[in-house]
Design a protein around this motif. Structure first.
Motif, mmCIF file in Angstrom:
data_model
loop_
_atom_site.group_PDB
_atom_site.id
_atom_site.type_symbol
_atom_site.label_atom_id
_atom_site.label_comp_id
_atom_site.label_asym_id
_atom_site.label_seq_id
_atom_site.Cartn_x
_atom_site.Cartn_y
_atom_site.Cartn_z
ATOM 1 N N UNK A 194 0.827 -1.208 0.000
ATOM 2 C CA UNK A 194 0.000 0.000 0.000
ATOM 3 C C UNK A 194 0.862 1.260 0.000
ATOM 4 N N UNK A 195 1.882 1.287 0.853
ATOM 5 C CA UNK A 195 2.727 2.476 0.928
ATOM 6 C C UNK A 195 3.577 2.649 -0.321
ATOM 7 N N UNK A 196 4.025 1.535 -0.901
ATOM 8 C CA UNK A 196 4.771 1.618 -2.154
ATOM 9 C C UNK A 196 3.883 2.151 -3.274
ATOM 10 N N UNK A 197 2.627 1.724 -3.296
ATOM 11 C CA UNK A 197 1.689 2.229 -4.299
ATOM 12 C C UNK A 197 1.476 3.725 -4.133
ATOM 13 N N UNK A 198 1.294 4.163 -2.889
ATOM 14 C CA UNK A 198 1.096 5.585 -2.633
ATOM 15 C C UNK A 198 2.326 6.403 -3.024
ATOM 16 N N UNK A 212 2.684 -2.531 -10.336
ATOM 17 C CA UNK A 212 3.744 -3.525 -10.512
ATOM 18 C C UNK A 212 4.886 -3.278 -9.525
ATOM 19 N N UNK A 213 5.306 -2.034 -9.395
ATOM 20 C CA UNK A 213 6.393 -1.704 -8.470
ATOM 21 C C UNK A 213 5.995 -1.982 -7.020
ATOM 22 N N UNK A 214 4.731 -1.721 -6.689
ATOM 23 C CA UNK A 214 4.262 -1.973 -5.329
ATOM 24 C C UNK A 214 4.274 -3.465 -5.018
ATOM 25 N N UNK A 215 3.864 -4.280 -5.971
ATOM 26 C CA UNK A 215 3.877 -5.735 -5.776
ATOM 27 C C UNK A 215 5.308 -6.239 -5.618
ATOM 28 N N UNK A 216 6.198 -5.735 -6.460
ATOM 29 C CA UNK A 216 7.610 -6.141 -6.374
ATOM 30 C C UNK A 216 8.200 -5.745 -5.022
ATOM 31 N N UNK A 217 7.861 -4.562 -4.541
ATOM 32 C CA UNK A 217 8.384 -4.104 -3.253
ATOM 33 C C UNK A 217 7.893 -4.982 -2.105
#
Length: 328
Positions: A194-198, A212-217
């Motif tokens: 969630x925080x990576x997505x934000x 995609x980046x949020x899932x990878x993180x």
């Protein structure tokens, strides 16, 4: 919002369009609030357990209920700068946060921890804590009724502040199955996502790229391998990621909720494992210097940093760090 037509050096495919700016801003606010709410609620849970131990009590099912109550309270919290309509943000935040927690514990309860250390030292710590062990007043298991000969040796916690185990024990006490103790590993992975997505949406990246980046993180190797075990190293990695993404978020929009989550993450990281103290000091100091360099209020930054460390080491980690240092 960055306009791809005004940034010739940027790839317009990676950037959000003007038409989708409202949608991405809405998703950004929901994601940062949901991720922050989870971290604040978890810190409140561990803090309440630590204070209970100091007062001579033991873990009860009410500690887990406190986690849920704080989660609900932070979900409905309204910021003066929030987008309108406010009820949509609060409702979406509430649903998303509860979905992450519910899914995490359902998955944790339906799987078995087959790891060697998980079935010995880790589960012993959680089991003793859920059974009423107060490590502040009974460090040598004098008052424990079970007959584990190696219990004291196996559950020594000089390598940990007991934070993850206290949280896990509260879940076990409330839900009744020790396998639920690993649920917070999955919860923290959800918070990272969630925080990576934000944070990535705040950089004006296209929604699909940000997802995609949020899932990878969230799916870092250590967290994935230990997600269905009671190991705590995955939580260390997840909390480091949360601290980095919250720093990125604070640079763009320093809200009360995000700042409180930053403090909570420092406290949680220091208690995840003794190496978490080093990570909290190194990464926390670096993040603080970077925030101050970018214009973050110095008093607020310093107060947040030292509050997180004091709560993490001196209060939540009172038994695992302060008393153990005195005893040995």
């Amino acid at each position: 919002m960055t306009n791809p037509e005004q940034e010739p050096g940027m790839n317009p495919i990676l950037l959000t369009s003007h038409e989708s700016s409202k949608r991405t801003r809405f998703l950004e606010r929901i994601a940062v609030r949901s991720g922050s709410s989870i971290l604040i609620a978890l810190a409140a849970l561990e803090l309440s357990v630590a204070v209970t131990f100091m007062a001579g009590g033991a873990i009860t099912e009410y500690h887990f209920l406190l986690f849920v109550a704080v989660l609900l309270a932070t979900c409905v919290y309204r910021n003066r700068v929030e987008i309108k309509p406010l009820w949509r943000v609060s409702a979406a935040n509430l649903v998303l946060s509860l979905l992450v927690v519910f899914a995490s514990f359902v998955l944790a309860g339906s799987t078995l921890d087959l790891s060697p250390d998980g079935q010995s030292a880790q589960m012993l710590r959680i089991s003793h804590l859920a059974s009423g062990w107060n490590p502040v007043y009974d460090a040598e298991f004098i008052d424990q009724p079970d007959g584990y000969i190696l219990a004291a040796a196996e559950t020594r916690f000089v390598d940990s502040g007991l934070g993850p185990h206290m949280a896990a024990a509260s879940a076990v006490k409330f839900l009744g199955n020790i396998e639920y103790g690993k649920g917070f590993n999955l919860v923290l992975m959800g918070a990272v996502m969630l925080l990576a997505l934000a944070a990535t949406l705040g950089l004006s990246l296209h929604l699909r790229i940000a997802v995609v980046l949020a899932i990878v993180a969230a799916l870092n190797p250590v967290s994935v391998v230990q997600s269905l075990t009671t190991y705590v190293d995955g939580q260390v990695g997840a909390l480091i990621a949360c601290l980095v993404f919250l720093t990125m978020i604070l640079l763009r929009r320093p809200t009360v909720l995000a700042t409180t989550a930053w403090v909570a993450t420092l406290a949680l990281l220091a208690n995840a494992k003794i190496t978490g103290i080093a990570f909290a000091l190194i990464i926390g100091t670096s993040a603080l210097v970077f925030l101050l360099w970018k214009g973050f209020p110095p008093r607020l930054g310093l107060a947040s940093f030292f509050t997180g460390l004091i709560l993490g080491i001196g209060v939540i980690g009172f038994n695992g760090y302060v008393l153990e240092f005195v005893r040995h």
